[in-house]
Design a protein around this motif. Structure first.
Motif, PDB file in Angstrom:
ATOM      1  N   ARG A  13      27.858  -2.784  17.358  1.00 20.52           N
ATOM      2  CA  ARG A  13      28.149  -3.090  18.761  1.00 20.52           C
ATOM      3  C   ARG A  13      29.661  -3.165  18.979  1.00 20.52           C
ATOM      4  O   ARG A  13      30.173  -2.729  20.018  1.00 20.52           O
ATOM      5  CB  ARG A  13      27.493  -4.412  19.165  1.00 20.52           C
ATOM      6  CG  ARG A  13      27.560  -4.682  20.669  1.00 20.52           C
ATOM      7  CD  ARG A  13      27.137  -6.120  20.976  1.00 20.52           C
ATOM      8  NE  ARG A  13      25.794  -6.404  20.520  1.00 20.52           N
ATOM      9  CZ  ARG A  13      24.712  -6.201  21.263  1.00 20.52           C
ATOM     10  NH1 ARG A  13      24.832  -5.700  22.477  1.00 20.52           N
ATOM     11  NH2 ARG A  13      23.529  -6.510  20.783  1.00 20.52           N
ATOM     12  N   ALA A  14      30.363  -3.723  18.015  1.00 19.87           N
ATOM     13  CA  ALA A  14      31.820  -3.808  18.133  1.00 19.87           C
ATOM     14  C   ALA A  14      32.451  -2.425  18.206  1.00 19.87           C
ATOM     15  O   ALA A  14      33.447  -2.228  18.920  1.00 19.87           O
ATOM     16  CB  ALA A  14      32.393  -4.596  16.947  1.00 19.87           C
ATOM     17  N   VAL A  15      31.883  -1.450  17.500  1.00 22.78           N
ATOM     18  CA  VAL A  15      32.405  -0.080  17.564  1.00 22.78           C
ATOM     19  C   VAL A  15      32.247   0.479  18.978  1.00 22.78           C
ATOM     20  O   VAL A  15      33.147   1.152  19.498  1.00 22.78           O
ATOM     21  CB  VAL A  15      31.675   0.804  16.528  1.00 22.78           C
ATOM     22  CG1 VAL A  15      32.042   2.270  16.734  1.00 22.78           C
ATOM     23  CG2 VAL A  15      32.031   0.373  15.118  1.00 22.78           C
ATOM     24  N   ARG A  16      31.125   0.197  19.626  1.00 23.44           N
ATOM     25  CA  ARG A  16      30.934   0.648  21.008  1.00 23.44           C
ATOM     26  C   ARG A  16      31.957   0.013  21.946  1.00 23.44           C
ATOM     27  O   ARG A  16      32.475   0.668  22.856  1.00 23.44           O
ATOM     28  CB  ARG A  16      29.522   0.304  21.482  1.00 23.44           C
ATOM     29  CG  ARG A  16      28.421   1.063  20.777  1.00 23.44           C
ATOM     30  CD  ARG A  16      27.142   1.060  21.620  1.00 23.44           C
ATOM     31  NE  ARG A  16      26.719  -0.275  21.968  1.00 23.44           N
ATOM     32  CZ  ARG A  16      25.862  -1.008  21.264  1.00 23.44           C
ATOM     33  NH1 ARG A  16      25.365  -0.517  20.134  1.00 23.44           N
ATOM     34  NH2 ARG A  16      25.499  -2.208  21.662  1.00 23.44           N
ATOM     35  N   ILE A  17      32.227  -1.248  21.719  1.00 22.29           N
ATOM     36  CA  ILE A  17      33.204  -1.938  22.574  1.00 22.29           C
ATOM     37  C   ILE A  17      34.591  -1.335  22.391  1.00 22.29           C
ATOM     38  O   ILE A  17      35.334  -1.116  23.361  1.00 22.29           O
ATOM     39  CB  ILE A  17      33.207  -3.443  22.252  1.00 22.29           C
ATOM     40  CG1 ILE A  17      31.825  -4.041  22.526  1.00 22.29           C
ATOM     41  CG2 ILE A  17      34.264  -4.167  23.071  1.00 22.29           C
ATOM     42  CD1 ILE A  17      31.662  -5.445  22.010  1.00 22.29           C
ATOM     43  N   LEU A  18      34.964  -1.034  21.149  1.00 20.76           N
ATOM     44  CA  LEU A  18      36.269  -0.436  20.893  1.00 20.76           C
ATOM     45  C   LEU A  18      36.369   0.953  21.517  1.00 20.76           C
ATOM     46  O   LEU A  18      37.432   1.342  22.016  1.00 20.76           O
ATOM     47  CB  LEU A  18      36.521  -0.363  19.389  1.00 20.76           C
ATOM     48  CG  LEU A  18      36.690  -1.707  18.676  1.00 20.76           C
ATOM     49  CD1 LEU A  18      36.823  -1.495  17.178  1.00 20.76           C
ATOM     50  CD2 LEU A  18      37.903  -2.458  19.204  1.00 20.76           C
ATOM     51  N   ALA A  19      35.272   1.702  21.477  1.00 26.76           N
ATOM     52  CA  ALA A  19      35.276   3.014  22.121  1.00 26.76           C
ATOM     53  C   ALA A  19      35.473   2.889  23.628  1.00 26.76           C
ATOM     54  O   ALA A  19      36.176   3.701  24.250  1.00 26.76           O
ATOM     55  CB  ALA A  19      33.963   3.738  21.811  1.00 26.76           C
TER      56      ALA A  19
END
Length: 876
Positions: free
Chosen positions: A504-510
């Protein structure tokens, strides 16, 4: 420009025919030389043309002066001060008489810029030409000097003006000076201005009080605000605009009660007055009534700003009549408009509710009058309500926020988006984010779209409650993400860290990259914690995971470097912890040295915290000698220690193994004034078990109880783990009964050790019975609590549907995984043919353990006989 100026200078000379005066041009046209012009033959003709020629001469000079002034202003706007000074000096070469109007445009620009240096240069030229000063020139000079920071010079011109003009004429100039003092927070200059005003017996207008109020707020001087209010209301009935400024000032200091009473007074004024506010040239509301200054009376009390009386904001504490006694007394009388405090429910905000029916409104005329007042007055009232509403957010006063919201609806003041924004943020902090969502739903039913800041606050609230799906959903609803919304993003990343959801954190960073949002230091601190390890906590690190961790950390640090963000204590601590969790000891120690070099301003306790992280990682990696070396460095440097550090070093002794060293560390801890905790005894117990000293471990359990320290399940599991590894069934049964007697709920590890020890000894029926009893106890030690949910649990356990196990895992949230584990165990026991009984105390196995414990006998500790089939490792 230089050619134009030179040409203009040449035209001003007598040898230039193009710019000769109109009289000379007339002589040339008639064929008469200048020395022969005044002859009798054409005297009558010249006398006839003389008035027109004088007018043409005046117009010609004015056009040239305006052109030169425009050239000077344009040069100043371009920043070319040298050329502006050169053009100004050309005024000295003119042979006509200059006036104050010839410099007005220049001084006006310098006042707006401001440019005090060029003002003083212009004043020198005016003084050389002996040009008089007008009020407009004084206004420009004082504004330019005071706004430019030349308060001493500006005060000098104020003094000169005060000696020439009357009291009423000079007060606006003093207000200009006070405005500049407030903008630059120059309290000393403001004090000198007030003294000068007293010397000239100047009174004060509403504008004066507004400027003094601004200075008091900048000074953080709440008593001065009270004094200004008292002095203002002694002679004035403050306008609604003036009272709104006092509301904003009091909310800044957290005196919400006084601000609320002034707000009530504003409502009364709006209902009693039929005046309509007007807009100024700067699009600001003004009162239509005349602002007549109050003459200074010698017997009146002087108003002083006290620099030595700085009062910090009251941190949300409501001012009462005692600690705000200097405020206008009438403002606190019970006869002013007040409402009964009512618990606000979500349906109160819905369409069609008449709040006047819920709360008695005695003064109905107020409501009737407010319906016909101008939109500007209603807008001022709404702004004041909003100021107080948002102050409730800062000082966490939900009760007052609800009361304000009710009063707005009773007064037919439609809440704006900004009103809802303050109200939602207040109820999030006090009543929870679920209540705030109901308010948002009411807004949407009314067709009011919430602010992006409101959605960000809701996302942040859900992140703190670890409801990450809803938090991400509200974050996606933000139409335009701005840098200030990084706080909500960081809160969501923090939730991802707690719930271990790096995907989920990767989606937020994207999403951040897509909207070009720059990360803050807090973002990088969370990134090191989120992506600083690969396998942990599921398995130990390996070569591949070490390479991946190094790559991730390099990318994060490079991004920090590109954004010019340096490491903080927290980011470095998370980075060191990540290396330690992955078992990358050399990199961890290298970054410890880097932290000591770049974080030179951290205090000894923060440095000790870094060493504590390193010690924990070294002990987990079984690097006992390096841990001892780091601990000695800490002691030699005089760094403060704590219970956590001593507990870590005691646990390190199990790798030596040496119980004597652990006892020495315990003695050293007591000498430093630290008392052992249950974690300390757990570490001592592990050291004793390393030498298979079960008697010593049980003695430590008894000592822990004697010292008044309640043992926890982890302490008991430490004994169960080693007893299972050594095949000590009697020890396991003794510890399981101790857990039951202490009314401690077992966890999945307790069930696993107990079940497996019976299973390894081929006691299958006993293993299933023990698993069933411990699963019941893991649900709850209280029989009555289990009885309330027996029906629901049985439906899940005895269900014959193919997705029964999936239903069990989905029924319970992440915080109830133990309950789901217990139900799955009971379902497995039922599948194996065991009879489901909700009275575990009636089990033969449980009764046998209770009977053995009643005899107060220690368990029989037999020589360790570990079966060949046991390949499982110890868990500590």
């Amino acid at each position: 420009m230089q050619r134009i100026l030179s040409r203009a200078a040449r035209r001003c000379t007598n040898s230039s025919a193009a710019f000769k005066s109109p009289l000379a041009q007339a002589n040339v046209a008639s064929g008469v030389h200048s020395e022969d012009a005044p002859t009798c033959s054409n005297a009558s003709f010249i006398c006839t043309m003389l008035p027109d020629l004088e007018y043409d001469n005046f117009t010609w000079k004015n056009s040239l002066v305006r052109s030169v002034q425009a050239d000077i202003v344009n040069a100043l706007r371009r920043g070319d001060r040298q050329r502006a000074s050169m053009i100004l000096s050309n005024f000295q070469n003119t042979d006509w008489e200059l006036t104050k109007d010839d410099f007005s445009h220049i001084l006006e620009y310098c006042a707006e810029a401001p440019d005090p240096l060029f003002v003083m240069e212009t004043l020198e030229l005016m003084e050389e030409k002996t040009i008089g000063m007008s009020k407009g020139i004084y206004r420009y000079v004082i504004r330019a000097l005071s706004r430019g920071g030349y308060f001493k010079e500006a005060l000098h011109w104020l003094t000169l003006l005060g000696e020439k003009e009357s009291t009423h004429a000079t007060l606006p100039f003093f207000n200009i000076f006070l405005n500049s003092c407030g903008s630059s927070a120059n309290l000393k200059a403001a004090e000198c201005c007030l003294e000068t005003m007293e010397n000239y017996f100047l009174g004060k207008s509403e504008i004066t009080y507004c400027e003094l109020l601004k200075i008091a707020v900048l000074q953080e001087n709440l008593p001065a605000v009270y004094d200004i209010w008292k002095d203002c209301t002694r002679y004035y009935s403050p306008s609604i605009i003036m009272q709104r400024k006092f509301v904003r000032a009091l909310t800044t200091f957290g005196d919400l009660q006084s601000a609320y009473h002034i707000l009530q007074h504003m409502v009364a004024i709006a209902a009693q007055s039929s005046d309509h506010l007007r807009l100024s040239s700067k699009r600001r509301y003004q009162s239509p009534r005349l602002d007549i200054p109050v003459l200074a009376l010698s017997e009146s009390e002087d108003l002083k700003l006290l620099p030595d009386c700085n009062l910090q904001p009251s941190q949300g504490k409501l001012a009462t009549g005692e600690n705000s006694a200097d405020v206008q007394p009438e403002l606190f009388e019970e006869k002013t408009q007040s409402f009964e405090i009512v618990e606000l429910k979500a349906d109160v905000l819905s369409e069609g509710n008449n709040l006047a029916d819920k709360v008695g409104l005695e003064n109905g005329s107020v409501l009737d009058t407010l319906r016909i007042v101008g939109s500007a007055v209603r807008r001022i009232l709404r702004w004041s309500f909003n100021d107080l509403m948002h102050a409730c957010v800062q000082f966490n006063n939900c009760q007052l926020a609800e009361q304000l919201f009710l009063e707005m609806q009773k007064l037919r003041l439609r809440p704006s988006k900004f009103t809802y924004d303050g109200f939602v943020k207040t109820v999030i902090a006090s009543k929870g984010v679920a209540y705030a969502v109901k308010v948002i739903e009411v807004m949407e039913r009314k067709g009011i779209k919430p602010y992006n800041d409101t959605l960000a606050a809701l996302s942040e609230g859900f992140s703190k409650d670890l409801q990450l799906d809803l938090a991400e959903d509200f974050l996606e609803r933000i139409s335009e993400i701005r840098p200030k919304h990084i706080r909500a993003v960081n809160a969501l990343l923090s939730g991802c860290e707690i719930m271990n959801e790096p995907e989920r954190a990767v989606r937020i960073l994207a999403k951040m990259k897509h909207v070009n949002m720059k990360a803050t230091l807090r973002t990088y601190e969370l990134l090191f914690s989120l992506f600083g390890n690969i396998n942990v906590p599921y398995e130990d690190g390996n070569v591949l995971s070490h390479v991946e961790v190094s790559k991730r950390i390099s990318i994060i640090e490079m991004d920090m470097l590109n954004n010019e963000i340096q490491h903080s204590f927290v980011s470095m601590k998370n980075l060191i912890r990540a290396f330690g969790a992955e078992g990358m000891i050399e990199e961890m120690l290298r970054y410890l040295n880097v932290a000591e070099n770049i974080l030179w301003d951290i205090n000894p306790y923060q440095k000790s915290d870094l060493y504590s992280v390193v010690l924990h990682a070294l002990v987990q990696a079984k690097e006992s000698h390096k841990a001892i070396m780091i601990f000695k460095i800490m002691r030699s440097c005089g760094l403060p220690t704590n219970i956590s550090i001593y507990t870590t070093m005691i646990e390190c002794c199990k790798w030596l193994p040496c119980f004597k060293s652990a006892s020495a560390l315990l003695s050293l801890m007591l000498q430093d004034g630290f008392h052992p905790t249950v974690v300390t005894y757990t570490s001592l117990l592990k050291v004793a078990l390393t030498k298979d000293d079960f008697e010593g471990a049980l003695d430590l359990l008894d000592t822990c109880k004697t010292e008044g320290i309640e043992p926890d399940i982890k302490m008991f599991n430490a004994v169960l783990s080693h007893a299972y590894y050594k095949g000590q069934i009697h020890v396991i049964e003794y510890i399981v009964e101790c857990i039951h007697r202490e009314k401690i709920q077992p966890d999945p590890s307790t069930l696993w050790y107990t079940f497996c020890v019976y299973e390894e000894h081929e006691l299958y029926n006993t293993a299933i019975e023990a698993l069933q009893v411990l699963s019941m106890r893991m649900i709850s030690e209280d029989v009555s609590i289990r009885g309330d949910k027996i029906t629901a649990f049985e439906d899940l356990i005895l269900s014959e549907e193919p997705d029964a196990e999936l239903r069990i895992t989905r029924t319970f949230e992440a915080g109830e995984e133990f309950l789901a584990t217990a139900l799955l165990n009971l379902r497995w026991c039922a599948i194996m043919g065991a009879t489901l009984s909700w009275s575990p105390e009636e089990s033969l196995w449980a009764r046998r353990l209770a009977s053995s414990h009643d005899d107060n006998r220690r368990p029989l500790i037999s020589p360790s006989e570990v079966p060949q089939s046991w390949g499982r490792k110890s868990y500590f």
